[in-house]
Design an enzyme around this catalytic site. Structure first.
Site, PDB file in Angstrom:
ATOM      1  N   CYS A  85      -6.140  10.655  19.067  1.00  0.00           N
ATOM      2  CA  CYS A  85      -5.739  11.081  20.405  1.00  0.00           C
ATOM      3  C   CYS A  85      -6.880  11.796  21.119  1.00  0.00           C
ATOM      4  O   CYS A  85      -7.604  12.583  20.520  1.00  0.00           O
ATOM      5  CB  CYS A  85      -4.479  11.939  20.338  1.00  0.00           C
ATOM      6  SG  CYS A  85      -4.704  13.652  20.752  1.00  0.00           S
ATOM      7  N   GLU A  86      -7.041  11.470  22.401  1.00  0.00           N
ATOM      8  CA  GLU A  86      -8.179  12.000  23.149  1.00  0.00           C
ATOM      9  C   GLU A  86      -7.980  13.455  23.555  1.00  0.00           C
ATOM     10  O   GLU A  86      -8.927  14.115  23.962  1.00  0.00           O
ATOM     11  CB  GLU A  86      -8.446  11.141  24.393  1.00  0.00           C
ATOM     12  CG  GLU A  86      -7.348  11.181  25.434  1.00  0.00           C
ATOM     13  CD  GLU A  86      -7.626  10.231  26.597  1.00  0.00           C
ATOM     14  OE1 GLU A  86      -8.415   9.288  26.428  1.00  0.00           O
ATOM     15  OE2 GLU A  86      -7.046  10.445  27.669  1.00  0.00           O
ATOM     16  N   HIS A  87      -6.757  13.966  23.458  1.00  0.00           N
ATOM     17  CA  HIS A  87      -6.528  15.363  23.831  1.00  0.00           C
ATOM     18  C   HIS A  87      -6.931  16.340  22.735  1.00  0.00           C
ATOM     19  O   HIS A  87      -7.300  17.472  23.006  1.00  0.00           O
ATOM     20  CB  HIS A  87      -5.051  15.590  24.184  1.00  0.00           C
ATOM     21  CG  HIS A  87      -4.663  14.951  25.469  1.00  0.00           C
ATOM     22  ND1 HIS A  87      -3.354  14.673  25.816  1.00  0.00           N
ATOM     23  CD2 HIS A  87      -5.417  14.517  26.504  1.00  0.00           C
ATOM     24  CE1 HIS A  87      -3.327  14.103  27.003  1.00  0.00           C
ATOM     25  NE2 HIS A  87      -4.558  13.990  27.434  1.00  0.00           N
ATOM     26  N   HIS A  88      -6.802  15.909  21.481  1.00  0.00           N
ATOM     27  CA  HIS A  88      -7.068  16.821  20.363  1.00  0.00           C
ATOM     28  C   HIS A  88      -8.018  16.249  19.313  1.00  0.00           C
ATOM     29  O   HIS A  88      -8.238  16.883  18.291  1.00  0.00           O
ATOM     30  CB  HIS A  88      -5.748  17.179  19.655  1.00  0.00           C
ATOM     31  CG  HIS A  88      -4.710  17.780  20.547  1.00  0.00           C
ATOM     32  ND1 HIS A  88      -3.756  17.035  21.192  1.00  0.00           N
ATOM     33  CD2 HIS A  88      -4.499  19.067  20.908  1.00  0.00           C
ATOM     34  CE1 HIS A  88      -2.978  17.833  21.911  1.00  0.00           C
ATOM     35  NE2 HIS A  88      -3.403  19.064  21.758  1.00  0.00           N
ATOM     36  N   GLN A 127      -1.690   6.820  23.315  1.00  0.00           N
ATOM     37  CA  GLN A 127      -0.949   5.671  22.783  1.00  0.00           C
ATOM     38  C   GLN A 127      -0.640   4.623  23.866  1.00  0.00           C
ATOM     39  O   GLN A 127      -0.719   3.425  23.614  1.00  0.00           O
ATOM     40  CB  GLN A 127       0.344   6.156  22.120  1.00  0.00           C
ATOM     41  CG  GLN A 127       1.092   5.051  21.386  1.00  0.00           C
ATOM     42  CD  GLN A 127       2.259   5.574  20.575  1.00  0.00           C
ATOM     43  OE1 GLN A 127       2.104   6.479  19.763  1.00  0.00           O
ATOM     44  NE2 GLN A 127       3.435   5.018  20.803  1.00  0.00           N
ATOM     45  N   HIS A 155       1.803  11.419  15.801  1.00  0.00           N
ATOM     46  CA  HIS A 155       0.566  12.046  16.259  1.00  0.00           C
ATOM     47  C   HIS A 155       0.390  13.352  15.498  1.00  0.00           C
ATOM     48  O   HIS A 155       1.245  14.233  15.578  1.00  0.00           O
ATOM     49  CB  HIS A 155       0.633  12.323  17.762  1.00  0.00           C
ATOM     50  CG  HIS A 155       0.835  11.087  18.594  1.00  0.00           C
ATOM     51  ND1 HIS A 155       0.725  11.085  19.960  1.00  0.00           N
ATOM     52  CD2 HIS A 155       1.117   9.808  18.244  1.00  0.00           C
ATOM     53  CE1 HIS A 155       0.941   9.865  20.421  1.00  0.00           C
ATOM     54  NE2 HIS A 155       1.187   9.072  19.399  1.00  0.00           N
ATOM     55  N   CYS A 157      -1.379  15.785  16.128  1.00  0.00           N
ATOM     56  CA  CYS A 157      -1.428  16.954  17.016  1.00  0.00           C
ATOM     57  C   CYS A 157      -0.007  17.438  17.342  1.00  0.00           C
ATOM     58  O   CYS A 157       0.180  18.577  17.759  1.00  0.00           O
ATOM     59  CB  CYS A 157      -2.194  16.633  18.300  1.00  0.00           C
ATOM     60  SG  CYS A 157      -1.623  15.186  19.177  1.00  0.00           S
TER      61      CYS A 157
HETATM   62 ZN   LIG Z   1      -3.044  15.073  20.929  1.00  0.00          ZN
END
Ligand SMILES: [Zn+2]
Length: 190
Positions: A85-88, A127, A155, A157
């Site tokens: 995931c690109e956020h975490h 996703q 996920h 995260c």
């Molecule tokens: Zn994430």
């Protein structure tokens, strides 16, 4: 191309920032190992969707008589992939991808569909984006606008931090063409 040397240096910096000693035995090779792992798990970042389509563009004439009033559908279910995931920068795991399309005279080799999904997974992303990119590539290879991609995944995260909903799964669907409007076709994606 992925800069392994730079990743090594930055991972070493993260270990220091965590208050650990990057020169202790257990961590000595860690920056190098992480860089090698990133090169592998992010291999899809070296290619555009178009390049992935060209890589796995192996199609056959489907030989179906178009004068007969019928509709064919091809569905591949439960293709296993992983992503990040690109956020975490967190692992997305236990992912199952379903890919469906209505052939327009060309069918793609089934193993190639799995290879496309695997390569698209190897990127930093959300996703939803995985489904869109797989659908784009399927359309480019098969020439069919009637494509659907559904994905279910965990996920890390979400499952390993914060609210710790450990069994939560995320479901996303990319429905195009007749899959958007035809409930009979949507049944195949369940
Ligand atoms: Zn994430």
């Amino acid at each position: 191309m992925i800069d392994k040397k730079a990743i090594e240096e930055h991972i070493r910096g993260i270990l220091i920032a965590l208050g650990d000693d990057p020169d202790r035995e257990g961590l000595l090779e860690t920056p190098k190992r992480v860089a090698e792992m990133y090169e592998e798990v992010f291999a899809g970042m070296n290619y555009t969707n178009h390049e992935i389509a060209e890589m796995f563009d192996k199609t056959f004439e489907d030989g179906v008589d178009r004068n007969v009033d019928s509709q064919s559908i091809v569905v591949m279910k439960d293709i296993d992939i992983f992503s990040y995931c690109e956020h975490h920068l967190a692992l997305m795991y236990d992912m199952k991808v379903n890919v469906a399309y209505v052939p327009k005279g060309k069918v793609i080799g089934l193993s190639k569909v799995a290879r496309v999904c695997d390569m698209v997974g190897r990127r930093l992303q959300l996703q939803e984006k995985i489904g869109k990119d797989i659908a784009d590539i399927m359309t480019e290879i098969t020439g069919s606008e009637d494509v659907a991609v559904t994905i279910e995944g965990c996920h890390s995260c979400v499952t390993a931090r914060g609210i710790k909903k450990t069994n939560t799964k995320t479901f996303t669907a990319e429905l195009r063409g007749s899959f958007k409007t035809d409930p009979a076709l949507q049944l195949y994606l369940k």
